[in-house]
Scaffold this motif. Structure first.
Motif, PDB file in Angstrom:
ATOM      1  N   PHE B  27       0.845  -1.208   0.000  1.00 22.69           N
ATOM      2  CA  PHE B  27       0.000   0.000   0.000  1.00 22.69           C
ATOM      3  C   PHE B  27       0.875   1.251   0.000  1.00 22.69           C
ATOM      4  CE2 PHE B  27      -3.645  -2.460   1.894  1.00 22.69           C
ATOM      5  CZ  PHE B  27      -4.579  -2.077   0.962  1.00 22.69           C
ATOM      6  N   GLY B  35      -0.348   8.803  -4.302  1.00 17.76           N
ATOM      7  CA  GLY B  35      -1.416   9.314  -3.449  1.00 17.76           C
ATOM      8  C   GLY B  35      -2.668   8.459  -3.532  1.00 17.76           C
ATOM      9  N   ILE B  36      -2.529   7.268  -4.126  1.00 17.38           N
ATOM     10  CA  ILE B  36      -3.682   6.374  -4.270  1.00 17.38           C
ATOM     11  C   ILE B  36      -3.549   5.228  -3.283  1.00 17.38           C
ATOM     12  CG2 ILE B  36      -4.765   4.680  -5.806  1.00 17.38           C
ATOM     13  CD1 ILE B  36      -3.772   6.346  -8.150  1.00 17.38           C
ATOM     14  N   ILE B  37      -4.669   4.839  -2.666  1.00 20.81           N
ATOM     15  CA  ILE B  37      -4.705   3.577  -1.938  1.00 20.81           C
ATOM     16  C   ILE B  37      -5.234   2.539  -2.920  1.00 20.81           C
ATOM     17  CG2 ILE B  37      -5.877   2.281  -0.126  1.00 20.81           C
ATOM     18  CD1 ILE B  37      -3.898   4.087   1.022  1.00 20.81           C
ATOM     19  N   PHE B 228      -4.157  -2.597   5.129  1.00 23.57           N
ATOM     20  CA  PHE B 228      -4.477  -1.172   5.260  1.00 23.57           C
ATOM     21  C   PHE B 228      -4.389  -0.750   6.722  1.00 23.57           C
ATOM     22  CE2 PHE B 228      -7.509   2.364   5.691  1.00 23.57           C
ATOM     23  CZ  PHE B 228      -6.952   3.232   4.773  1.00 23.57           C
ATOM     24  N   ILE B 232      -2.002   2.181   8.073  1.00 23.12           N
ATOM     25  CA  ILE B 232      -2.491   3.321   8.853  1.00 23.12           C
ATOM     26  C   ILE B 232      -1.833   3.353  10.224  1.00 23.12           C
ATOM     27  CG2 ILE B 232      -4.526   4.349   9.931  1.00 23.12           C
ATOM     28  CD1 ILE B 232      -4.660   4.574   7.038  1.00 23.12           C
ATOM     29  N   LEU B 236       0.546   6.239   7.373  1.00 20.63           N
ATOM     30  CA  LEU B 236       0.587   5.972   5.940  1.00 20.63           C
ATOM     31  C   LEU B 236       1.875   6.469   5.294  1.00 20.63           C
ATOM     32  CD1 LEU B 236      -1.364   4.617   4.105  1.00 20.63           C
ATOM     33  CD2 LEU B 236      -2.394   6.806   3.608  1.00 20.63           C
ATOM     34  N   PRO B 281      -5.708   8.932  13.337  1.00 28.08           N
ATOM     35  CA  PRO B 281      -5.630   8.664  11.897  1.00 28.08           C
ATOM     36  C   PRO B 281      -4.218   8.866  11.348  1.00 28.08           C
ATOM     37  CG  PRO B 281      -6.958  10.615  12.344  1.00 28.08           C
ATOM     38  CD  PRO B 281      -6.678   9.973  13.651  1.00 28.08           C
ATOM     39  N   PHE B 296      -5.492  14.188   1.821  1.00 29.29           N
ATOM     40  CA  PHE B 296      -6.771  13.557   2.129  1.00 29.29           C
ATOM     41  C   PHE B 296      -7.858  14.590   2.284  1.00 29.29           C
ATOM     42  CE2 PHE B 296      -4.367   9.817   2.989  1.00 29.29           C
ATOM     43  CZ  PHE B 296      -5.230   8.842   2.525  1.00 29.29           C
TER      44      PHE B 296
END
Ligand SMILES: Nc1ncnc2c1ncn2[C@@H]1O[C@H](COP(=O)(O)OP(=O)(O)O)[C@@H](O)[C@H]1O
Ligand SMILES: [Mg+2]
Lengths: 255, 296, 351
Positions: B27, B35-37, B228, B232, B236, B281, B296
């Motif tokens: 990831f 910048g993509i998950i 994921f 997190i 990230l 987060p 985000f």
């Protein structure tokens, strides 16, 4: 005092964007905040409107503390703003954009909206008429049904201003309202701000165009690297050594 | 709890944890360059397992695994070229939906090719009942293979990013895409490379874990959620923190089996994910100010 | 009223379709059509949340399942062992329980469908608030993953508890008598009335939602979608608006779950699965995100095709493929694309 700021600080990581700033704004005046790029002017606006919480310090509006409140609460107390980088709603017409500004002056909720009650339809009509009137005031009534984000730059600025005015604020914060406009448009903006102020709305203004600032503002605050370095009337500021040094650079000031 | 049982749980936790860490790093690699998950990350792991199992019918085990990893890397590149490369500044929502769609397509293709059945590679050494003593517990040598291979991958990746030109270019993209472009780095190729890399490590992890955890067409979703969570937890974008977070999650999960029924195991790690999202987060080890700057 | 023209067309279409099935002797179509009607409730609710308020939810099948499973459980499982508990005692006094007999003729105790429906909706509201308050603070990938996580948890719980029938789900759910002579049930004779009931509910919900999006609230929701920070600074309590929208769409999903479960006489874990949630998102995307009518039409078409088994074993793959193609080539939705503009874009790219 309408707005009272005391010992305001805001840090971003290691950067002190606003540092020990205090000043106040009397009702009915036009006050300008000037300073070089990165001085912390936009950050100051974000702190006043609640978009960012201050690291420390207090802000009073009409005698009530507003620091730490959510932006929508501050807005409802009568603070409206425009943005340096225009923030209009894409996919909505100019009129609809302005109508959002009317939100805090109307009351239809989820249930009454769903049921489309008689009074909500009346309210909706009143909102529409008021907003059309505002667009007329800014000479863009003919653009009401055009998608806002497709308008020319100056027109977008006008829509944003109309949206802020729709809130019927007591204090209006304008972040570089003349940036990117030509001299004619800038003169028009100056005339508009004076006109708005004459209707009893207090204005706090960030602007780089010195002639505009000196022309229309009653008082000026100067920021540099987050700190307030001067405050006074336009003529005081024009003769302030410190300010001249910052604007013209060290060497020139010595001549 | 006896020492033996404790070691047993601990090793199981580490085994799963390091796999989660690999998915989490997958990831991170893609997130850093784009910048993509990539919601299809878990499917790369599944594909690695499935393809190697099929190839093993004709090829010796090391070759089957090697070929599977290369094939999955090509699939990763293909996915990027077909679905991602030519989009002009897509919104986050659009990218989420596209990568979810990709994961569904890969999963459904796997269902039609390999069926619903559970498959696995043979044990690399010995068989199901072979064990070696570790820390007072008796574990399958495959556990050591998983831990060993994943550790080597993690170390290899950190050397790659530190010392090779390609790795440094990818890091440059990660820290500032515009500046990297100005320096003449082709960010588009870096993105393709990042998809290949994360597909490749996922596939290899899928191969080594297959004998113990088995491979089924729909294991990807569970792995993606875990990976994921790990990404997190580690804040990230940071790979080393993902390893720590992966081990932590794996160990928590493995010890939770002694307290709650197996059926709730997934619910536990997802609840952990939700708790982390709500409370921190920016991750356990992450820095809030830095996280605020992320897209985000 | 121009904005309600589509509503009139919808009602006409519903009537015409029923008459057609009667003349052509194809009344068996009414069953998938009725089910489609209920799924449409989920879809338009999700459309409000995603297209207007701009918040993605990959867990809406979870709310559908909460409604369906709770009402199924309460109306089928024997509550006799719990009879002495305070809550059940209270329910009994209020007349919310019915005495029945199980297959062996032993007396059993179930909840009235109305009461079960009420409980299920109440539970949905509580869960939606409890999940929504923290989740809606998140954005982008985080929001997607969190809602996906919620959906998976509901799915796992449905699979894990014997109370919910584990992998088999719950069957034998009784009909739901709404009015004298009108019950939600798969009973052969009430096929027509159930068809009108389902689509009547769709029409009612469409009327409510279309009103909502044209109101002050709908405008604020669209503004939140466009620029959340700036909307908050206009005096809109954005957090509350997002939350209310989330709860409304959750309740619509739950109501759909309740009615469809009574209609089908049961519910299984696949209704709670991630693929269901993804399918709802896919349909909203195809409809054009911020387009209630588009979502309704595309949802009706695709659901009927899917329920009639036209996609065979490629059902999920079809929805996955549609999702990608739409998002790649027509993020404005199938009904939103203008062909000429697309061609122009393609040619410009080619130059
Ligand atoms: N959200 C933010 N995060 C980090 N740094 C910020 C943020 N907003 C502003 N800054 C920094 O604070 C300083 C002041 O910025 P700003 O208030 O925009 O200046 P001005 O409006 O006077 O040009 C700048 O150095 C800017 O980079
Ligand atoms: Mg600024």
């Amino acid at each position: 005092m309408l707005l009272d700021i005391k010992n305001l600080y805001r840090r971003f990581g290691g950067l002190q964007a606003v540092s020990d700033v205090s000043f106040s704004v009397r009702p009915g005046m036009i006050k300008a905040v000037i300073g070089p790029n990165g001085a912390g002017k936009t950050t100051l606006f974000n702190l006043i409107t609640g978009t960012l919480p201050p690291s420390s310090g207090v802000i009073h509006f009409k005698g009530q503390p507003i620091h730490g409140l959510a932006p929508y609460r501050i807005a409802r107390q009568g603070v409206a703003r425009t943005y340096q980088n225009i923030k209009l709603y894409p996919g909505m017409t100019a009129l609809e954009n302005v109508m959002v500004g009317r939100h805090c002056r109307s009351r239809a909720g989820f249930l009454s909206g769903m049921l489309s009650l008689l009074w909500t339809r009346k309210e909706e009509k009143a909102i529409r008429e008021k907003c059309l009137e505002l667009l007329g005031l800014l000479d863009i009534a003919d653009l009401a049904e055009v998608e806002a984000t497709s308008l020319a730059f100056g027109q977008q600025r006008a829509v944003e201003l109309a949206r802020a005015l729709a809130m019927e604020p007591e204090l209006l914060l304008l972040d570089e309202p003349a940036a990117g406009l030509n001299i004619y448009e800038t003169a028009e903006v100056a005339r508009l701000i004076t006109k708005i102020n004459a209707q009893g709305i207090t204005v706090l203004l960030v602007e780089h165009d010195m002639s505009l600032v000196m022309d229309i503002s009653h008082e000026i605050v100067v920021l540099s690297f987050g700190e307030k370095i001067a405050e006074g009337t336009p003529s005081e500021i024009q003769h302030n050594k410190e300010v001249i040094r910052i604007y013209l650079g060290e060497d020139d000031a010595e001549d | 709890m006896t020492l033996e049982l404790f070691s047993q749980y601990l090793l199981a936790g580490i085994t799963y944890g390091i796999i989660y860490a690999i998915v989490g790093i997958g990831f991170n690699i893609i997130y850093n360059t784009t910048g993509i998950i990539n919601f299809a990350q878990g499917e790369f792991v599944m594909l690695g397992g499935m393809i190697s199992i099929s190839l093993y019918q004709w090829l010796p085990l090391p070759l089957a695994i090697g070929a599977a990893v290369i094939l999955v890397m090509l699939i990763g590149a293909l996915v990027e070229i077909l679905f991602i490369r030519w989009l002009d500044r897509p919104s986050v929502l659009r990218m989420i939906i596209i990568t979810i769609g990709i994961s569904i397509l890969i999963r459904e293709a796997a269902l039609h090719v390999w069926g619903e059945g559970v498959r696995s590679l043979p044990y690399f050494v010995g068989n199901e009942i072979t064990t070696v003593p570790v820390l007072g517990a008796r574990v399958s040598p495959q556990v050591l293979w998983v831990i060993g291979v994943c550790t080597v991958m993690v170390l290899g990746l950190s050397l790659f990013f530190k010392y090779t030109l390609q790795g440094k270019k990818m890091q440059a993209c990660a820290s500032n895409r515009v500046a990297a472009t100005l320096c003449g780095i082709s960010t588009k190729n870096m993105v393709t490379l990042s998809f290949m890399l994360s597909a490749g490590i996922g596939a290899l992890a899928g191969c080594v874990m297959s004998p113990i955890t088995y491979t089924q067409y729909d294991v990807g979703t569970g792995l993606a959620i875990k990976g994921f969570t790990v990404a997190i937890l580690g804040g990230l974008g940071s790979s080393m923190a993902a390893v720590a977070a992966g081990l932590l999650l794996g160990i928590i999960e493995s010890f939770s089996v002694s307290v709650v029924p197996l059926a709730f195991q997934d619910a536990i790690s997802i609840s952990l994910l939700l708790a982390i999202l709500f409370l921190r987060p920016h991750g356990l080890f992450g820095n809030k100010d830095a996280a605020d700057l992320k897209e985000f | 009223m121009k904005r309600h023209l589509p509503l009139i067309l919808l009602i006409l279409a519903v009537i015409v379709v029923q008459l057609l099935t009667r003349w052509t002797d194809t009344a068996f179509y009414l069953t998938p059509l009725t089910m489609t009607g209920y799924y449409s409730l989920v879809i338009v609710g999700l459309c409000l949340l995603m297209g207007y308020a701009g918040q993605i939810s990959l867990g809406h099948a979870g709310f559908f399942a909460i409604g369906g499973y709770l009402s199924a459980m309460l109306t089928t499982k024997d509550l006799m062992p719990l009879k002495e508990t305070l809550l059940l005692g209270l329910c009994d006094k209020l007349g919310l329980l019915v005495q029945g007999q199980d297959m062996l003729g032993v007396a059993s105790l179930q909840m009235q469908p109305w009461a079960a429906c009420g409980f299920a909706i109440l539970a949905t509201i509580i869960v939606a608030y409890a999940i929504g308050i923290p989740v809606l603070k998140l954005k982008g990938h985080y929001l997607a993953m969190a809602t996906l996580g919620f959906g998976i948890i509901v799915y796992r719980l449905a699979l894990a508890f014997p109370l919910f029938g584990e992998a088999d789900g719950i069957s034998g759910v009784p009909g739901f008598p709404l009015l004298p002579g009108l019950a939600v049930s798969g009973d052969f004779n009430s096929r027509v009335s159930n068809y009108y009931l389902a689509w009547g509910m769709v029409a009612l919900v469409m009327w409510l939602l279309v009103n909502l999006i044209h109101s002050r609230v709908g405008r604020a929701l669209r503004a939140i979608h466009g620029a959340e920070g700036a909307t908050n600074a206009m005096g809109v309590d954005t957090a509350r608006y997002k939350l209310n929208t989330f709860v409304i769409s959750a309740v619509l999903a739950s109501i759909a779950g309740i009615f469809l479960t009574h209609y089908n006489g049961g519910i299984g874990p696949s209704e709670a699965g991630i693929m269901k949630s993804v399918r709802y998102v896919a349909i909203v995307a195809i409809g054009g995100m911020a387009n209630l009518w588009g979502a309704l039409v595309m949802g009706a078409v695709l659901n009927i095709m899917s329920l009639r088994g036209m996609f065979g074993s490629y059902d999920d793959a079809v929805f996955g493929g549609i999702l990608i193609v739409i998002m790649l080539f027509a993020p404005q939705g199938l009904l939103g694309i203008s062909l000429s503009a697309t061609f122009k874009r393609i040619f410009r790219r080619g130059e």
